[in-house]
Write an enzyme that holds these catalytic residues in place. Sequence first.
Site, PDB file in Angstrom:
ATOM      1  CG  ASN A   1      -7.790   5.723  10.498  1.00 16.79           C
ATOM      2  OD1 ASN A   1      -7.042   5.810  11.467  1.00 16.79           O
ATOM      3  ND2 ASN A   1      -8.116   6.756   9.742  1.00 16.79           N
TER       4      ASN A   1
ATOM      5  N   GLY B   1       0.842  -1.194   0.000  1.00 20.90           N
ATOM      6  CA  GLY B   1       0.000   0.000   0.000  1.00 20.90           C
ATOM      7  C   GLY B   1       0.872   1.236   0.000  1.00 20.90           C
TER       8      GLY B   1
ATOM      9  CE  LYS C   1      -5.973   7.615  15.071  1.00 20.40           C
ATOM     10  NZ  LYS C   1      -5.960   7.054  13.785  1.00 20.40           N
TER      11      LYS C   1
END
Length: 327
Positions: free
Chosen positions: A126, A21, A206
């Site tokens: 995320n 990525g 998070k």
Amino acid sequence: MLGQDVPLAIESQATNIAILGAGAVGQLICHQLSSAGLAVGLIARDSSVSNLEATDWQDLVFSPLSPSDAVTDSVSYRVPLLSADKAHLQQVQLLIVCVKAYQVIDAIGPLLNKLSPQCHILLLHNGMGPHLALAPMLNGRGLSLGTTSQGILRQSCWQVKQTGQGLTQLGHFTGPALPQTLRDNLLYAIPNSEWVEAIIPCLWQKLAVNAAINPLTALHQCPNGALAQAEFSDTIASILDELVDVAAHDGIELDRHFLEERVYRVIELTAANFSSMHQDVANYRLTEIDQINGYICDRANAHSLSAATNAKMVSAIKQLSAITLPR
Ligand code: KPL
């Protein structure tokens, strides 16, 4: 330098790390590892790249955090682009996966039978969820998870700019542990990073930040700082109440007061920034809503709990994406 006379990176030229990525986070980590002297390569998800016959090289530009936007601040460097070819992937000892959460399984799946059985995998994205789907596919390989709050902006295909410093937390999830040298090298190369004994509570913390900030900024088309206004406080409180309750049923005790403080601290520190979900919607890309508020809803369903505000966020973002995403 972790109390050593010689940087660890120099001791370990043979280390072979691949980053899957080449988005903003992938390029940031690539720059940090490469400038620490680690042998790192990029596997881009672009099909033209994965069709390469042999290793090619790519020039990248990194602009560090600086008070000015001076061009001279930028650093150019080159890294190998690894093809998805078996011979290349067999040498990889650590695969750091930096694709979006919803791409993880599709991106790693085709590589698994080409990676060595000892290759360790680290997920850095995320949201939550892909680790649960990936763990049974690993055939005995080790899996670590991480989260980073470093701010980064992709300025063009191979150019990124760091927009904020932030903590990076890494930790073991399942299977054989990440070998100590690789672990030390990562902590040496990534500024403000730490190895934590329990990574899952860090990921929930998070997740709380992203669940509170990302959908609201995308829906209201505003920068993060706008969420300090009183009109958003009930929704933020309710997103966090539901998350804390669901996490507790998953065996993760979170401090509700600390979480709220953390969310408002991020809102303040990143006031001028646009969240990644705001940027995804604005650029007609798929969002990570299923792995952020959607993950809270999935875990709520598993425990027969209600997560009505998070569910409202999921459906509102999906409606927005239905309008904005190209058909
Ligand atoms: O991680 C982020 C994101 O945008 O995805 C935050 C912390 C909300 C910063 O914008």
